[in-house]
Design a protein around this motif. Structure first.
Motif, PDB file in Angstrom:
ATOM      1  N   GLY A 112      -3.428   6.675   7.696  1.00 34.49           N
ATOM      2  CA  GLY A 112      -4.198   5.444   7.539  1.00 34.49           C
ATOM      3  C   GLY A 112      -3.369   4.190   7.729  1.00 34.49           C
ATOM      4  N   SER A 113      -3.855   3.083   7.167  1.00 38.28           N
ATOM      5  CA  SER A 113      -3.183   1.792   7.333  1.00 38.28           C
ATOM      6  C   SER A 113      -1.836   1.758   6.599  1.00 38.28           C
ATOM      7  CB  SER A 113      -4.079   0.671   6.810  1.00 38.28           C
ATOM      8  OG  SER A 113      -4.394   0.891   5.440  1.00 38.28           O
ATOM      9  N   SER A 114      -1.727   2.478   5.454  1.00 36.14           N
ATOM     10  CA  SER A 114      -0.462   2.515   4.715  1.00 36.14           C
ATOM     11  C   SER A 114       0.629   3.188   5.550  1.00 36.14           C
ATOM     12  CB  SER A 114      -0.622   3.279   3.392  1.00 36.14           C
ATOM     13  OG  SER A 114      -1.547   2.649   2.557  1.00 36.14           O
ATOM     14  N   GLY A 171       0.782  -1.235   0.000  1.00 32.87           N
ATOM     15  CA  GLY A 171       0.000   0.000   0.000  1.00 32.87           C
ATOM     16  C   GLY A 171       0.808   1.276   0.000  1.00 32.87           C
ATOM     17  N   GLU A 220       0.706   3.512   8.793  1.00 33.74           N
ATOM     18  CA  GLU A 220       1.033   2.674   9.953  1.00 33.74           C
ATOM     19  C   GLU A 220       1.924   1.504   9.544  1.00 33.74           C
ATOM     20  OE1 GLU A 220       1.271   2.138  13.852  1.00 33.74           O
ATOM     21  OE2 GLU A 220       0.227   3.793  12.859  1.00 33.74           O
ATOM     22  N   ALA A 221       1.648   0.915   8.377  1.00 35.45           N
ATOM     23  CA  ALA A 221       2.480  -0.196   7.877  1.00 35.45           C
ATOM     24  C   ALA A 221       3.906   0.265   7.605  1.00 35.45           C
ATOM     25  CB  ALA A 221       1.865  -0.760   6.596  1.00 35.45           C
ATOM     26  N   ARG A 277       5.438   2.831   9.014  1.00 32.79           N
ATOM     27  CA  ARG A 277       6.072   3.129  10.308  1.00 32.79           C
ATOM     28  C   ARG A 277       6.596   1.843  10.957  1.00 32.79           C
ATOM     29  NH1 ARG A 277       5.941   7.146  14.344  1.00 32.79           N
ATOM     30  NH2 ARG A 277       4.837   8.538  12.932  1.00 32.79           N
ATOM     31  N   HIS A 278       5.779   0.772  10.960  1.00 36.47           N
ATOM     32  CA  HIS A 278       6.200  -0.507  11.548  1.00 36.47           C
ATOM     33  C   HIS A 278       7.379  -1.102  10.769  1.00 36.47           C
ATOM     34  CE1 HIS A 278       3.412  -1.323  14.803  1.00 36.47           C
ATOM     35  NE2 HIS A 278       2.430  -0.807  14.071  1.00 36.47           N
TER      36      HIS A 278
END
Length: 524
Positions: free
Chosen positions: A454-456, A429, A458-459, A461-462
């Motif tokens: 959003g989720s992108s 993403g 957060e992904a 960052r992780h």
């Protein structure tokens, strides 16, 4: 001239105050950078020069002033350094433009280059007995460790109560006291005065070192090796240093007696200093990023977490003399490297979660091991050099310290980037342009993740945090390998100390073969 009685210990106090000022000034500006940026609004390049010009100029001029002190008098150079340091501090404190501040920081570098080799070479002269000199070097190196740690803390305190210029103004009262006290108490000493001082050689060494250190710093800040500015600085500096070495070999009265390097103890000590600094500075830089960006600690909390490293280094400096007497240079330096390598491997257990006990143990072992290594290497280097070349030897030691620090940031930073970037190439993403930007650094990855949201976001960052921790582990293992290499290199050092006033001057039967052809000293 050798000091007798307790006055030589007073001389040590004066020399330690000198060193404290230079060590504090190397780090005190770091916390003031945001305030400086807000007030005089330097460009990105100007800000880089404000921070970097002090260590650059200082490293470039160490050999020039170290050898000049041997020729015209070490105390004279030291006192001139005090005066220049005071004037440059006042200029920096009241600088109203980036260019004035850069010029003032450059002048501080000139003053630092006059002070640093002079403190070690006077110490070499004042303590002719090797046992006493080892104790004096231990105190001297403990003060260097204190200075590096006190800089950011002192800077932070002053910034809370005064304007940013106060971080420089604090030098002036200390210099006003040091000048008359130094003039009154410090002995004048010179080295070999035969033949003219090689002015051309001194300038070649200064410009060559400036070019090499500048290139190393550019590599450490992310410039590619074939970038025109980096390549030009490296080739030009390296060429001048090669020409300098050839010139010194041809001269009857060389500026630096390169035959000192024919002594295994001297050349090995210099190599050990470079390797120890290479590991220390790169690791400190990456550890500070880990504590702030992965664990989310504030700058003050980060400083406090790194404080045990400094306290352990101080302790090692203070017990270094006892360890040297007991184990001898070979075992002391080799064991110091091994202890540091063990600490580095232990720190590979660092992960995404805070483990305060692990960090405390790792940093304590790291500080104690590295300071033990540096202490043994500096003491061996200074004792192996003839008293007549003490200034040149001290300058070589300080230059290797600065080069090791610069190379450490460049090398370990490159290893870190090579291990960190691939982990961000295919995050679900996340567009390829965002992944490429995030691959520059963890801080930039967080900024890109915030913009994506959003989720992108957060992904990303992780993934960035996981990649950084992976890169950290790879970098630590590379550091451990370099430290083991240092432990092997240290096996060329002498097995035991030869103590006594003449120990450093007259070779014993065992060293006669090595010493005969070569007859004719931050911590941090």
């Amino acid at each position: 001239m050798h000091q007798k009685g307790p006055s030589r210990w007073v001389v040590l106090v004066v020399l330690c105050v000198s060193l404290l000022l230079v060590a504090v000034d190397a780090t005190v500006l770091h916390v003031a950078v945001p305030a400086v940026t807000e007030d005089i609004k330097p460009s990105g390049i100007e800000l880089l020069w404000i921070v970097d010009v002090y260590p650059l100029v200082c490293a470039a001029l160490l050999i020039l002033f170290g050898t000049l002190g041997d020729r015209v008098g070490r105390r004279r150079i030291l006192l001139l350094g005090y005066a220049l340091f005071g004037v440059a501090s006042a200029l920096a404190a009241f600088a109203d433009s980036p260019h004035v501040l850069i010029a003032a920081r450059a002048l501080l570098g000139v003053g630092g280059a006059m002070i640093m080799p002079a403190t070690l070479s006077i110490l070499r002269q004042v303590f002719p007995d090797r046992r006493e000199r080892a104790l004096a070097i231990g105190v001297w190196s403990a003060v260097a460790a204190v200075g590096a740690a006190v800089g950011p803390l002192l800077g932070g305190f002053l910034l809370e109560h005064f304007w940013w210029g106060s971080v420089f103004l604090v030098n002036i009262p200390l210099m006003l006291v040091s000048l008359p006290v130094g003039r009154l108490l410090l002995p004048e000493s010179t080295g070999d005065r035969d033949g003219p001082w090689d002015v051309v050689g001194a300038l070649m060494a200064a410009v060559g070192l400036f070019g090499v250190v500048l290139a190393v710093k550019r590599l450490g800040s992310g410039h590619p090796p074939f970038d025109p500015g980096t390549a030009l600085a490296l080739l030009g500096g390296g060429g001048l240093l090669t020409a300098f070495v050839r010139r010194q070999r041809r001269r009857t009265h060389p500026l630096v007696d390169l035959r000192m390097f024919a002594r295994p103890a001297f050349s090995t000590s210099v190599g050990c200093i470079v390797l120890a600094m290479l590991a220390l500075v790169g690791l400190e830089l990456i550890a500070a990023q880990y504590l702030q960006l992965v664990l989310g600690l504030s700058p003050l909390e980060t400083g406090l977490r790194l404080l045990p490293l400094t306290i352990a280094a101080m302790a090692a400096g203070l017990v270094g003399s006892h360890l040297l007497h007991r184990f001898g240079p070979r075992r002391m330096v080799s064991l110091g490297f091994c202890l540091t390598a063990f600490a580095v491997v232990l720190l590979t257990a660092m992960g995404r979660q805070d483990n305060a006990g692990l960090l405390l143990a790792g940093f304590v072992l790291l500080g104690f091991g590295l300071e033990t290594t540096l202490f043994g290497a500096y003491e061996s280097m200074l004792s192996e050099a003839p008293a007549s070349s003490a200034g040149g030897a001290a300058a070589i030691g300080e230059t290797s310290y600065q080069l090791g620090a610069g190379i450490g940031i460049a090398l370990l930073g490159s290893v870190m980037n090579a291990a960190y970037t691939p982990g961000l190439s295919s995050v679900p993403g996340v567009p390829s342009s965002a992944s490429a930007a995030a691959g520059h650094s963890l801080g930039e990855a967080y900024e890109v993740a915030d913009r994506l949201g959003g989720s992108s976001g957060e992904a990303l960052r992780h993934a960035a945090r996981d990649s950084f921790v992976h890169g950290l582990h790879v970098t630590l293992l590379v550091s451990a390998a370099l430290l083991v290499l240092g432990a092997v290199m240290a096996l060329r050092l002498p097995r035991g100390m030869e103590c006594g006033g003449a120990a450093a001057e007259v070779p014993g039967p065992r060293e006669a073969k090595t010493a005969a052809p070569v007859r004719a000293e931050s911590v941090r």
